[in-house]
Design a protein around this motif. Sequence first.
Motif, PDB file in Angstrom:
ATOM      1  N   ASN A 188       0.854  -1.180   0.000  1.00 17.86           N
ATOM      2  CA  ASN A 188       0.000   0.000   0.000  1.00 17.86           C
ATOM      3  C   ASN A 188       0.897   1.240   0.000  1.00 17.86           C
ATOM      4  O   ASN A 188       1.413   1.648   1.033  1.00 17.86           O
ATOM      5  CB  ASN A 188      -0.917  -0.006   1.233  1.00 17.86           C
ATOM      6  CG  ASN A 188      -1.934   1.125   1.228  1.00 17.86           C
ATOM      7  OD1 ASN A 188      -1.666   2.216   0.733  1.00 17.86           O
ATOM      8  ND2 ASN A 188      -3.095   0.858   1.792  1.00 17.86           N
ATOM      9  N   THR A 189       1.095   1.819  -1.159  1.00 18.46           N
ATOM     10  CA  THR A 189       2.058   2.921  -1.274  1.00 18.46           C
ATOM     11  C   THR A 189       1.632   4.148  -0.480  1.00 18.46           C
ATOM     12  O   THR A 189       2.480   4.871   0.059  1.00 18.46           O
ATOM     13  CB  THR A 189       2.270   3.308  -2.749  1.00 18.46           C
ATOM     14  OG1 THR A 189       1.005   3.592  -3.344  1.00 18.46           O
ATOM     15  CG2 THR A 189       2.944   2.178  -3.511  1.00 18.46           C
ATOM     16  N   ARG A 190       0.334   4.403  -0.384  1.00 19.25           N
ATOM     17  CA  ARG A 190      -0.121   5.563   0.384  1.00 19.25           C
ATOM     18  C   ARG A 190       0.232   5.411   1.861  1.00 19.25           C
ATOM     19  O   ARG A 190       0.760   6.336   2.492  1.00 19.25           O
ATOM     20  CB  ARG A 190      -1.645   5.725   0.226  1.00 19.25           C
ATOM     21  CG  ARG A 190      -2.229   6.874   1.039  1.00 19.25           C
ATOM     22  CD  ARG A 190      -3.756   6.878   0.956  1.00 19.25           C
ATOM     23  NE  ARG A 190      -4.327   5.627   1.432  1.00 19.25           N
ATOM     24  CZ  ARG A 190      -4.511   5.344   2.722  1.00 19.25           C
ATOM     25  NH1 ARG A 190      -4.126   6.201   3.659  1.00 19.25           N
ATOM     26  NH2 ARG A 190      -5.052   4.198   3.083  1.00 19.25           N
ATOM     27  N   SER A 191      -0.033   4.223   2.412  1.00 18.27           N
ATOM     28  CA  SER A 191       0.270   3.984   3.826  1.00 18.27           C
ATOM     29  C   SER A 191       1.774   3.936   4.064  1.00 18.27           C
ATOM     30  O   SER A 191       2.271   4.391   5.104  1.00 18.27           O
ATOM     31  CB  SER A 191      -0.379   2.681   4.283  1.00 18.27           C
ATOM     32  OG  SER A 191      -1.783   2.769   4.242  1.00 18.27           O
ATOM     33  N   PHE A 192       2.518   3.359   3.102  1.00 18.53           N
ATOM     34  CA  PHE A 192       3.970   3.300   3.238  1.00 18.53           C
ATOM     35  C   PHE A 192       4.566   4.706   3.260  1.00 18.53           C
ATOM     36  O   PHE A 192       5.470   4.998   4.040  1.00 18.53           O
ATOM     37  CB  PHE A 192       4.552   2.478   2.091  1.00 18.53           C
ATOM     38  CG  PHE A 192       6.037   2.253   2.181  1.00 18.53           C
ATOM     39  CD1 PHE A 192       6.633   1.888   3.376  1.00 18.53           C
ATOM     40  CD2 PHE A 192       6.845   2.391   1.058  1.00 18.53           C
ATOM     41  CE1 PHE A 192       8.005   1.676   3.462  1.00 18.53           C
ATOM     42  CE2 PHE A 192       8.207   2.178   1.134  1.00 18.53           C
ATOM     43  CZ  PHE A 192       8.793   1.824   2.343  1.00 18.53           C
ATOM     44  N   LYS A 193       4.041   5.591   2.451  1.00 19.16           N
ATOM     45  CA  LYS A 193       4.498   6.982   2.457  1.00 19.16           C
ATOM     46  C   LYS A 193       4.217   7.626   3.812  1.00 19.16           C
ATOM     47  O   LYS A 193       5.053   8.371   4.348  1.00 19.16           O
ATOM     48  CB  LYS A 193       3.799   7.762   1.348  1.00 19.16           C
ATOM     49  CG  LYS A 193       4.149   9.242   1.325  1.00 19.16           C
ATOM     50  CD  LYS A 193       3.371   9.996   0.258  1.00 19.16           C
ATOM     51  CE  LYS A 193       3.625  11.492   0.368  1.00 19.16           C
ATOM     52  NZ  LYS A 193       2.852  12.258  -0.651  1.00 19.16           N
ATOM     53  N   ALA A 194       3.040   7.346   4.400  1.00 19.16           N
ATOM     54  CA  ALA A 194       2.704   7.900   5.716  1.00 19.16           C
ATOM     55  C   ALA A 194       3.673   7.405   6.780  1.00 19.16           C
ATOM     56  O   ALA A 194       4.094   8.163   7.664  1.00 19.16           O
ATOM     57  CB  ALA A 194       1.266   7.529   6.086  1.00 19.16           C
TER      58      ALA A 194
END
Length: 280
Positions: A188-194
Amino acid sequence: MSKFFIENNQRTVCYYVGGNPASEKIIFFLNGLYVGNKSWIKQQRYSYFRDNYKLLFLDYPGVGNSEEKENQELVYEDIITAIKNVLDREGRRETHLIGYSLGGMFGLWFTYQFPSYVNSLVLLNTGVRINIYIYQMIHGLITMIDSGVDLKNVYMFLYPWNHSEEYLEKTSDMEHITLENYYNYNRNTRSFKALLTALRNHPNLKESLEHITCPTLVVGSGNDKVFPLEYQKEIAAKIPNSTLHIIPSAGHSAFIENHQEMNALIEQHLKKFENTNEKL
Protein backbone atom coordinates in the motif's frame (compact mmCIF):
# COMPACT_ATOMS: atom_id res chain seq x y z
CA MET A 1 1.89 -18.45 13.92
CA SER A 2 -1.49 -16.99 14.94
CA LYS A 3 -2.75 -13.67 13.58
CA PHE A 4 -4.74 -11.12 15.62
CA PHE A 5 -6.23 -7.70 14.97
CA ILE A 6 -6.77 -4.65 17.17
CA GLU A 7 -9.34 -2.24 15.77
CA ASN A 8 -10.39 1.30 16.66
CA ASN A 9 -11.96 4.19 14.78
CA GLN A 10 -8.64 5.18 13.21
CA ARG A 11 -6.94 1.97 12.11
CA THR A 12 -6.69 -1.80 12.23
CA VAL A 13 -3.38 -3.12 13.56
CA CYS A 14 -2.28 -6.69 12.91
CA TYR A 15 0.07 -8.66 15.16
CA TYR A 16 1.24 -12.26 15.35
CA VAL A 17 1.85 -14.71 18.16
CA GLY A 18 4.34 -17.57 17.90
CA GLY A 19 6.63 -19.57 20.13
CA ASN A 20 5.09 -20.91 23.34
CA PRO A 21 1.69 -19.22 23.74
CA ALA A 22 1.34 -20.52 27.31
CA SER A 23 4.54 -18.83 28.50
CA GLU A 24 4.38 -16.00 31.02
CA LYS A 25 7.40 -14.44 29.30
CA ILE A 26 7.26 -12.40 26.11
CA ILE A 27 9.80 -11.47 23.46
CA PHE A 28 8.40 -8.67 21.32
CA PHE A 29 10.29 -8.35 18.03
CA LEU A 30 10.20 -4.93 16.35
CA ASN A 31 11.36 -5.25 12.75
CA GLY A 32 12.93 -2.73 10.42
CA LEU A 33 11.27 -0.79 7.62
CA TYR A 34 10.87 -3.23 4.76
CA VAL A 35 9.94 -6.70 6.08
CA GLY A 36 7.69 -7.81 8.92
CA ASN A 37 7.67 -11.05 10.93
CA LYS A 38 9.25 -13.01 8.05
CA SER A 39 12.52 -11.19 8.66
CA TRP A 40 12.76 -12.92 12.08
CA ILE A 41 12.52 -16.48 10.75
CA LYS A 42 15.93 -17.46 12.22
CA GLN A 43 14.77 -16.27 15.63
CA GLN A 44 11.34 -17.93 15.33
CA ARG A 45 13.03 -21.29 14.73
CA TYR A 46 15.60 -20.92 17.52
CA SER A 47 14.60 -23.47 20.14
CA TYR A 48 15.40 -21.38 23.23
CA PHE A 49 13.14 -18.54 22.09
CA ARG A 50 10.48 -20.82 20.59
CA ASP A 51 10.12 -23.12 23.61
CA ASN A 52 10.43 -20.65 26.49
CA TYR A 53 8.75 -17.45 25.31
CA LYS A 54 5.61 -16.18 23.72
CA LEU A 55 6.89 -14.43 20.58
CA LEU A 56 5.13 -11.29 19.35
CA PHE A 57 5.48 -9.56 15.99
CA LEU A 58 3.76 -6.39 14.77
CA ASP A 59 2.81 -5.05 11.36
CA TYR A 60 3.31 -1.32 11.79
CA PRO A 61 0.27 0.86 11.02
CA GLY A 62 -0.50 0.83 7.32
CA VAL A 63 1.89 -1.94 6.27
CA GLY A 64 1.62 -5.72 6.10
CA ASN A 65 -1.89 -6.67 7.22
CA SER A 66 -2.44 -3.50 9.24
CA GLU A 67 -4.82 -1.04 7.62
CA GLU A 68 -5.27 2.72 7.75
CA LYS A 69 -8.36 4.71 6.97
CA GLU A 70 -8.23 6.78 3.78
CA ASN A 71 -6.18 9.97 4.26
CA GLN A 72 -5.42 8.98 7.86
CA GLU A 73 -2.45 10.92 9.22
CA LEU A 74 0.25 8.83 10.88
CA VAL A 75 2.66 10.23 13.47
CA TYR A 76 5.50 8.58 15.38
CA GLU A 77 3.43 8.26 18.56
CA ASP A 78 0.85 6.18 16.69
CA ILE A 79 3.48 3.45 16.25
CA ILE A 80 4.30 3.59 19.97
CA THR A 81 0.59 3.34 20.77
CA ALA A 82 0.29 0.26 18.54
CA ILE A 83 3.08 -1.46 20.52
CA LYS A 84 1.38 -0.59 23.80
CA ASN A 85 -2.00 -1.81 22.57
CA VAL A 86 -0.54 -5.22 21.69
CA LEU A 87 1.05 -5.60 25.14
CA ASP A 88 -2.16 -4.47 26.83
CA ARG A 89 -4.09 -7.07 24.84
CA GLU A 90 -1.61 -9.83 25.74
CA GLY A 91 -1.55 -8.95 29.43
CA ARG A 92 1.26 -7.65 31.61
CA ARG A 93 4.03 -10.25 31.67
CA GLU A 94 7.80 -10.34 31.79
CA THR A 95 8.52 -8.59 28.50
CA HIS A 96 11.72 -8.23 26.51
CA LEU A 97 11.75 -5.87 23.52
CA ILE A 98 14.08 -6.65 20.62
CA GLY A 99 14.30 -3.83 18.09
CA TYR A 100 16.20 -3.94 14.81
CA SER A 101 17.16 -0.81 12.84
CA LEU A 102 14.17 1.55 12.89
CA GLY A 103 12.44 -0.96 15.16
CA GLY A 104 15.21 -0.25 17.67
CA MET A 105 14.31 3.43 17.53
CA PHE A 106 10.70 2.53 18.31
CA GLY A 107 11.88 0.28 21.15
CA LEU A 108 13.95 3.05 22.69
CA TRP A 109 11.13 5.55 22.67
CA PHE A 110 8.56 3.03 23.92
CA THR A 111 10.81 2.01 26.82
CA TYR A 112 11.37 5.67 27.69
CA GLN A 113 7.64 6.39 27.74
CA PHE A 114 6.44 3.13 29.32
CA PRO A 115 9.30 1.78 31.45
CA SER A 116 7.04 -0.45 33.55
CA TYR A 117 6.16 -2.47 30.44
CA VAL A 118 9.74 -3.49 29.63
CA ASN A 119 11.97 -5.82 31.63
CA SER A 120 14.86 -5.64 29.21
CA LEU A 121 15.78 -4.14 25.85
CA VAL A 122 17.86 -5.50 22.96
CA LEU A 123 18.91 -3.01 20.27
CA LEU A 124 20.25 -4.39 16.99
CA ASN A 125 21.96 -2.19 14.39
CA THR A 126 20.09 0.93 15.41
CA GLY A 127 20.66 4.50 16.56
CA VAL A 128 19.02 7.58 18.04
CA ARG A 129 19.14 9.57 14.82
CA ILE A 130 18.84 9.09 11.09
CA ASN A 131 22.00 10.13 9.25
CA ILE A 132 21.90 12.32 6.17
CA TYR A 133 22.15 9.30 3.84
CA ILE A 134 19.08 7.64 5.34
CA TYR A 135 17.21 10.92 5.49
CA GLN A 136 17.88 11.43 1.79
CA MET A 137 16.88 7.82 1.10
CA ILE A 138 13.53 8.36 2.83
CA HIS A 139 13.05 11.64 0.96
CA GLY A 140 13.86 9.85 -2.30
CA LEU A 141 11.42 7.04 -1.54
CA ILE A 142 8.62 9.53 -0.91
CA THR A 143 9.45 11.35 -4.15
CA MET A 144 9.44 8.11 -6.15
CA ILE A 145 6.13 7.02 -4.61
CA ASP A 146 4.62 10.38 -5.59
CA SER A 147 6.00 9.88 -9.10
CA GLY A 148 4.36 6.47 -9.46
CA VAL A 149 7.58 4.43 -9.61
CA ASP A 150 7.01 0.68 -9.09
CA LEU A 151 8.18 -0.15 -5.56
CA LYS A 152 9.78 -3.39 -6.76
CA ASN A 153 12.21 -1.32 -8.81
CA VAL A 154 12.89 0.93 -5.83
CA TYR A 155 13.65 -1.99 -3.52
CA MET A 156 16.10 -3.46 -5.99
CA PHE A 157 18.39 -0.51 -5.30
CA LEU A 158 17.82 -0.52 -1.54
CA TYR A 159 18.31 -4.23 -0.90
CA PRO A 160 22.16 -4.28 -1.06
CA TRP A 161 22.49 -1.60 1.63
CA ASN A 162 21.11 -3.98 4.25
CA HIS A 163 23.87 -6.58 3.89
CA SER A 164 27.62 -6.95 3.83
CA GLU A 165 29.50 -7.60 0.59
CA GLU A 166 30.44 -11.10 1.76
CA TYR A 167 26.81 -12.02 2.45
CA LEU A 168 25.58 -10.69 -0.89
CA GLU A 169 28.20 -12.70 -2.76
CA LYS A 170 27.08 -15.91 -1.06
CA THR A 171 23.32 -15.43 -1.25
CA SER A 172 22.55 -13.79 -4.58
CA ASP A 173 19.78 -16.34 -5.13
CA MET A 174 17.89 -14.85 -2.16
CA GLU A 175 17.48 -11.46 -3.82
CA HIS A 176 14.23 -12.32 -5.60
CA ILE A 177 12.61 -13.72 -2.44
CA THR A 178 13.72 -10.72 -0.39
CA LEU A 179 12.38 -8.22 -2.91
CA GLU A 180 9.04 -10.03 -3.00
CA ASN A 181 8.85 -9.81 0.81
CA TYR A 182 9.69 -6.09 0.67
CA TYR A 183 6.93 -5.50 -1.86
CA ASN A 184 4.26 -7.60 -0.14
CA TYR A 185 4.87 -5.95 3.23
CA ASN A 186 4.68 -2.42 1.82
CA ARG A 187 2.24 -2.92 -1.06
CA ASN A 188 0.00 0.00 0.00
CA THR A 189 2.06 2.92 -1.27
CA ARG A 190 -0.12 5.56 0.38
CA SER A 191 0.27 3.98 3.83
CA PHE A 192 3.97 3.30 3.24
CA LYS A 193 4.50 6.98 2.46
CA ALA A 194 2.70 7.90 5.72
CA LEU A 195 5.02 5.56 7.64
CA LEU A 196 8.10 7.06 5.98
CA THR A 197 6.92 10.56 6.84
CA ALA A 198 6.39 9.57 10.50
CA LEU A 199 9.91 8.11 10.64
CA ARG A 200 11.43 11.22 9.11
CA ASN A 201 9.72 13.31 11.79
CA HIS A 202 10.87 11.17 14.71
CA PRO A 203 11.27 12.76 18.18
CA ASN A 204 14.61 13.55 19.79
CA LEU A 205 15.51 10.04 20.91
CA LYS A 206 18.73 11.19 22.59
CA GLU A 207 16.75 12.47 25.53
CA SER A 208 15.53 8.94 26.24
CA LEU A 209 18.91 7.27 26.75
CA GLU A 210 19.86 8.35 30.26
CA HIS A 211 16.34 7.57 31.49
CA ILE A 212 16.35 3.92 30.39
CA THR A 213 17.21 1.82 33.44
CA CYS A 214 16.36 -1.73 32.34
CA PRO A 215 19.19 -4.08 31.29
CA THR A 216 20.01 -3.32 27.66
CA LEU A 217 22.03 -5.27 25.11
CA VAL A 218 23.33 -3.18 22.20
CA VAL A 219 24.71 -4.96 19.11
CA GLY A 220 26.50 -3.26 16.22
CA SER A 221 28.27 -4.38 13.06
CA GLY A 222 31.58 -3.36 11.56
CA ASN A 223 30.16 -3.09 8.02
CA ASP A 224 26.83 -1.42 8.76
CA LYS A 225 26.31 1.39 6.23
CA VAL A 226 22.82 2.28 7.44
CA PHE A 227 23.45 2.74 11.17
CA PRO A 228 27.26 2.82 11.51
CA LEU A 229 28.97 1.38 14.57
CA GLU A 230 29.42 4.83 16.12
CA TYR A 231 25.64 4.96 16.57
CA GLN A 232 25.58 1.85 18.77
CA LYS A 233 28.59 3.09 20.74
CA GLU A 234 26.71 6.31 21.44
CA ILE A 235 23.72 4.40 22.78
CA ALA A 236 25.77 2.07 24.97
CA ALA A 237 27.74 4.97 26.42
CA LYS A 238 24.59 6.75 27.61
CA ILE A 239 22.28 3.96 28.78
CA PRO A 240 23.46 3.25 32.35
CA ASN A 241 22.76 -0.50 32.47
CA SER A 242 23.90 -1.49 28.98
CA THR A 243 26.33 -3.89 27.31
CA LEU A 244 27.81 -3.39 23.83
CA HIS A 245 28.73 -6.26 21.51
CA ILE A 246 30.28 -5.80 18.07
CA ILE A 247 30.11 -8.27 15.17
CA PRO A 248 33.03 -7.08 13.01
CA SER A 249 32.24 -8.69 9.64
CA ALA A 250 28.45 -8.25 9.49
CA GLY A 251 26.44 -5.63 7.63
CA HIS A 252 23.22 -3.89 8.67
CA SER A 253 21.23 -7.12 9.00
CA ALA A 254 23.44 -8.99 11.45
CA PHE A 255 20.48 -10.87 12.92
CA ILE A 256 20.15 -12.55 9.50
CA GLU A 257 23.78 -12.75 8.34
CA ASN A 258 25.15 -13.87 11.71
CA HIS A 259 21.99 -15.31 13.21
CA GLN A 260 23.74 -18.04 15.21
CA GLU A 261 25.99 -15.57 17.00
CA MET A 262 23.16 -13.10 17.43
CA ASN A 263 20.74 -15.67 18.85
CA ALA A 264 23.37 -16.88 21.30
CA LEU A 265 24.01 -13.29 22.46
CA ILE A 266 20.32 -12.67 23.04
CA GLU A 267 19.91 -16.01 24.83
CA GLN A 268 22.80 -15.13 27.13
CA HIS A 269 21.17 -11.77 27.84
CA LEU A 270 17.79 -13.33 28.63
CA LYS A 271 19.22 -16.06 30.84
CA LYS A 272 20.37 -13.40 33.30
CA PHE A 273 16.71 -13.10 34.25
CA GLU A 274 16.43 -16.82 34.84
CA ASN A 275 19.49 -16.78 37.07
CA THR A 276 18.70 -13.67 39.09
CA ASN A 277 14.93 -13.24 38.71
CA GLU A 278 15.76 -9.64 37.96
CA LYS A 279 12.69 -7.55 37.16
CA LEU A 280 11.70 -3.90 37.15
